[in-house]
Design a protein around this motif. Structure first.
Motif, mmCIF file in Angstrom:
data_model
loop_
_atom_site.group_PDB
_atom_site.id
_atom_site.type_symbol
_atom_site.label_atom_id
_atom_site.label_comp_id
_atom_site.label_asym_id
_atom_site.label_seq_id
_atom_site.Cartn_x
_atom_site.Cartn_y
_atom_site.Cartn_z
ATOM 1 N N VAL A 32 -2.515 -71.294 18.910
ATOM 2 C CA VAL A 32 -2.279 -72.409 17.998
ATOM 3 C C VAL A 32 -3.368 -72.564 16.936
ATOM 4 O O VAL A 32 -3.071 -72.766 15.752
ATOM 5 C CB VAL A 32 -2.027 -73.722 18.776
ATOM 6 N N VAL A 73 0.711 -65.902 18.416
ATOM 7 C CA VAL A 73 -0.538 -66.279 17.758
ATOM 8 C C VAL A 73 -0.995 -67.633 18.322
ATOM 9 O O VAL A 73 -0.266 -68.607 18.225
ATOM 10 C CB VAL A 73 -0.347 -66.378 16.230
ATOM 11 N N GLU A 98 -5.466 -70.331 15.766
ATOM 12 C CA GLU A 98 -5.412 -69.195 14.849
ATOM 13 C C GLU A 98 -4.216 -69.341 13.897
ATOM 14 O O GLU A 98 -4.296 -69.016 12.712
ATOM 15 C CB GLU A 98 -5.267 -67.916 15.677
ATOM 16 N N ALA A 147 6.725 -73.607 10.641
ATOM 17 C CA ALA A 147 5.928 -72.396 10.420
ATOM 18 C C ALA A 147 4.933 -72.201 11.563
ATOM 19 O O ALA A 147 4.690 -71.085 12.024
ATOM 20 C CB ALA A 147 5.208 -72.477 9.083
ATOM 21 N N LEU A 205 4.771 -68.909 14.094
ATOM 22 C CA LEU A 205 3.604 -68.075 14.380
ATOM 23 C C LEU A 205 3.287 -68.057 15.874
ATOM 24 O O LEU A 205 2.987 -67.008 16.447
ATOM 25 C CB LEU A 205 2.392 -68.582 13.594
ATOM 26 N N LEU A 265 -4.237 -69.626 9.802
ATOM 27 C CA LEU A 265 -3.414 -68.782 8.919
ATOM 28 C C LEU A 265 -2.622 -69.642 7.941
ATOM 29 O O LEU A 265 -2.504 -69.309 6.766
ATOM 30 C CB LEU A 265 -2.423 -67.969 9.760
ATOM 31 N N LEU A 266 -2.109 -70.763 8.426
ATOM 32 C CA LEU A 266 -1.312 -71.628 7.558
ATOM 33 C C LEU A 266 -2.183 -72.335 6.520
ATOM 34 O O LEU A 266 -1.739 -72.596 5.405
ATOM 35 C CB LEU A 266 -0.526 -72.649 8.387
ATOM 36 N N ALA A 322 -3.685 -70.173 -0.790
ATOM 37 C CA ALA A 322 -3.524 -68.859 -1.436
ATOM 38 C C ALA A 322 -3.432 -68.932 -2.962
ATOM 39 O O ALA A 322 -4.073 -68.145 -3.652
ATOM 40 C CB ALA A 322 -2.315 -68.146 -0.861
ATOM 41 N N LEU A 374 -4.873 -70.955 5.199
ATOM 42 C CA LEU A 374 -5.100 -69.906 4.204
ATOM 43 C C LEU A 374 -3.861 -69.721 3.335
ATOM 44 O O LEU A 374 -3.965 -69.498 2.124
ATOM 45 C CB LEU A 374 -5.460 -68.587 4.885
ATOM 46 N N SER A 375 -2.713 -69.834 3.949
ATOM 47 C CA SER A 375 -1.457 -69.742 3.200
ATOM 48 C C SER A 375 -1.374 -70.855 2.155
ATOM 49 O O SER A 375 -1.027 -70.626 0.998
ATOM 50 C CB SER A 375 -0.292 -69.838 4.190
#
Lengths: 427, 256
Positions: free
Chosen positions: A386, A384, A388, A375, A379, A392-393, A399, A395-396
């Motif tokens: 590294v 994107v 950032e 993943a 990204l 994101l991952l 979630a 936050l994923s």
């Protein structure tokens, strides 16, 4: 360990405390003190404290802790809410809003000489929550809390109540106790934020009557050095709803206990947490201990706990679902997951199910893993950067827990906190 | 223009050589196809070009418009204009497709020194491009690739390609797992991006994708090298006769 040895730290602890005088809750305080004396403080061999050392919580004085200084806007600041501010555990009238809001009665614990509904309520859920597992710090809190709020909700107030805990003194040691009673059909959103002190002991008792709804969103503050032991005791009546989400970032030691009983048919209780710790700044030890009892028909409970751990951070989860005889059609769900950002960090999990009814649906899962490299590459291959992409991952990963917050604006506030933390803790 | 010269690659963790001297030039605006049996190194080539971990380049170079790709981080390669459409697009729960797309577009714009797109501007562009790929608003709101069908995932890849506007697109077995209608939709999406300036490297097992995306040049890859290069007719030869004869002619044992 003999009783004599065990009594010594408690004597020391109690010796350093001043039990507030006055009529209100005096009886409850005495009873709590008796409970505490009988059970003692947690020792090293206490099974329930196997993965979390209680020493610093038991000691007579707190380990000094410096507040985290930042120019970031505090969480929930952009929201319309009724603010109640405690500064190192002391009520700050000037910083607080007047306790006037339709559908709600608010009184301070320290100012309630006689309060009908709360007189018998204060400490009652804490007392009930001492079985089958002892929770000494909660009993200590009931006995010695210096202040807190007593909230009775009769309607649907137009805005949330926000308890704000400011930490200024390096040696503050607040003990606060809040009681919330939601009358049938009432609804309240309670927000809590801030580290409160060098060492914080807090109890929140919540009674959710028939058809009432309680939403709780808490952010425990960014202080690296603080320690906290908190308890939520909740009792949910028929068709009642209880939802609690806690965000914890930083903290040398945090133990969050949550004890909920689904006492009426069709009751719902969700409790979720996201904890992020980076051992590079200070030690990080976060413990979520949850005990949910199903004692009625058709109850639904969810526990969703996620931890992001790096640089030697430690995460603990002890979660239990107890389904009592007759609590048929129970739907119990529990998930605890840790994302280890490196090899130094550690997650200890103990999921438990104890079921005495035969027509129930209960599931639990616990996972520990690293960031998904595929993943991450996906990204990055889209341009994107590294760090950032990692954010994101993360936050994923979080979630599912964040999604337990129903209100979109509150969810945004929490996500903004998470993003700020991730931006501060890159690498 | 992509120029791959004498590219040798081994697996980082094992002593296994995958690419054994790949030479390939994709001229600006052209569509090249690479065909080859399983295990020939096609997907490895796409991963190495886009910078995935786990591979060690032991020799050779790969220049995109004169810039050495192999020394760049994956995100820098993307900013330089490279795009890889994944064979297996990755699911990212909890991250909205729209958030993902905007993050990617703006990260690239930032890297190129361009101004970031506002939410409004972005939304306008993405809606327009999604429409031509028959991607509905619901799919844009859902978490990245989560619960998407095989066809939706591949269309989502092409949407990303359309949004990021790369100069060099690599399609890694984009036809795998697609039915005829889905393949046509994807091919139409790709063809819409052919503008004479954008180059494509289409990796596939089968000739049928090349019925829809007409290549200028077809390469056959086997045993880590390009063993034969020809026009679109080469794909038809493979389709009719399989790889066995070509491999035999080059003295390569047939892959298992």
């Amino acid at each position: 360990m003999s009783a004599v040895e065990k009594a010594t730290p408690l004597d020391t602890r109690l010796g350093a405390l001043e039990i507030p005088a006055g009529s209100f809750a005096a009886k409850a305080r005495r009873a709590a003190l008796d409970r505490l004396t009988a059970m003692g403080l947690p020792g090293r061999r206490d099974e329930y404290w196997r993965w979390t050392r209680a020493d610093a919580l038991s000691a007579a004085d707190p380990v000094p802790a410096a507040p985290f200084v930042t120019d970031e806007v505090p969480v929930f600041d952009g929201l319309d809410r009724l603010k109640i501010v405690f500064r190192d555990g002391v009520f700050d009238a000037a910083a607080s809003d007047p306790f006037a809001l339709e559908g709600i009665e608010i009184t301070r614990l320290a100012e309630a000489p006689e309060l009908g509904w709360a007189a018998g309520f204060y400490g009652s859920l804490e007392e009930a929550g001492q079985t089958p597992v002892k929770r000494p710090f909660a009993a200590l809190n009931t006995a010695a809390a210096t202040d807190g709020v007593l909230i009775r909700v009769t309607g649907r107030p137009s805005k949330p109540v926000n308890l704000i805990y400011i930490h200024e003194s390096d040696v503050s040691d607040p003990i606060l106790h809040h009681c919330v009673k939601l009358e049938p059909g009432a609804e309240l959103t309670l927000l809590e934020n801030g580290p409160a002190g060098a060492r914080f002991n807090k109890v929140l008792e919540v009674e959710v009557a028939e058809g009432a709804r309680f939403h709780h969103v808490r952010a425990q503050g960014r202080d690296h050095e603080r320690r906290a032991v908190t308890h939520i005791f909740a009792r949910v009546a028929e068709r009642g709803l209880f939802k609690s989400f806690t965000l914890t970032v930083n903290g040398v030691l945090t133990r969050n206990e949550c004890v909920i009983t689904l006492a009426g048919d069709d009751a719902v209780a969700h409790v979720a947490g996201a904890a992020l710790g980076d051992g590079a700044h200070a030690d990080f030890h976060h413990d979520d201990t949850v005990f949910i009892t199903h004692d009625a028909l058709n109850g639904e409970s969810r526990q969703v706990f996620k931890k992001v751990l790096k640089h030697g951070a430690i995460g603990v989860f002890q979660g239990k679902i107890l389904v009592k005889p007759g609590a048929q059609k129970t739907d119990g769900y529990q998930i605890s997951q840790a994302l280890l950002m490196d090899d130094d960090s550690q997650f200890l999990g103990k999921p438990e199910l104890e079921i005495y009814a035969d027509d129930v649906k209960c599931s639990h899962g616990s996972t520990t893993g690293a960031l998904d490299e595929t993943a991450l590459f996906y990204l990055r291959s889209r341009g994107v950067p590294v760090e950032e992409a990692k954010a994101l991952l993360v936050l994923s990963f979080l979630a599912d827990a964040i999604d337990e917050i129903e209100d979109a604006a509150l969810k945004d506030e929490i996500v903004a906190r998470l993003e700020a933390w991730l931006a501060r803790h890159r690498g | 223009m992509l120029e791959i010269k004498n590219l040798h690659v081994k697996l980082e963790e094992q002593d296994k050589v995958i690419l054994k001297g790949v030479n390939l030039t994709v001229e600006t605006g052209k569509v090249h196809a690479i065909m080859g049996p399983n295990g020939s190194g096609k997907s490895t080539l796409s991963y190495v070009l886009s910078g995935r971990d786990g591979y060690e380049v032991t020799d050779g170079s790969a220049l995109l418009d004169g810039e050495e790709l192999l020394e760049m981080e994956p995100e820098a390669r993307a900013a330089a204009g490279l795009f890889l459409a994944f064979q297996y697009p990755v699911e990212i729960p909890g991250v909205g497709n729209m958030t993902f797309l905007r993050t990617a577009v703006n990260a690239q714009r930032k890297a190129r020194g361009q101004e970031e797109l506002s939410a409004g501007e972005f939304l306008k562009v993405v809606r327009e491009k999604a429409k031509t790929l028959k991607i509905d608003a619901e799919m844009l709101k859902r978490p990245v690739n989560v619960g998407f069908s095989g066809g939706e995932k591949k269309r989502n890849e092409i949407l990303q390609m359309a949004m990021l506007e790369p100069t060099m697109c690599i399609l890694d077995e984009t036809d795998s797992g697609l039915d005829v209608d889905a393949m046509r939709l994807v091919a139409d999406g790709v063809n819409a991006l052919r503008d004479g300036k954008r180059s494509f490297l289409v990796i596939t097992h089968y000739q049928r994708l090349l019925d829809h995306i007409k290549p200028d040049v077809v390469h056959i890859m086997a045993d880590g090298r390009i063993i034969q290069t020809g026009g679109p007719e080469l794909a038809l030869v493979v389709e009719q006769n399989g790889y066995a004869e070509i491999l035999k002619a080059h003295g390569i044992a047939e892959a298992v």
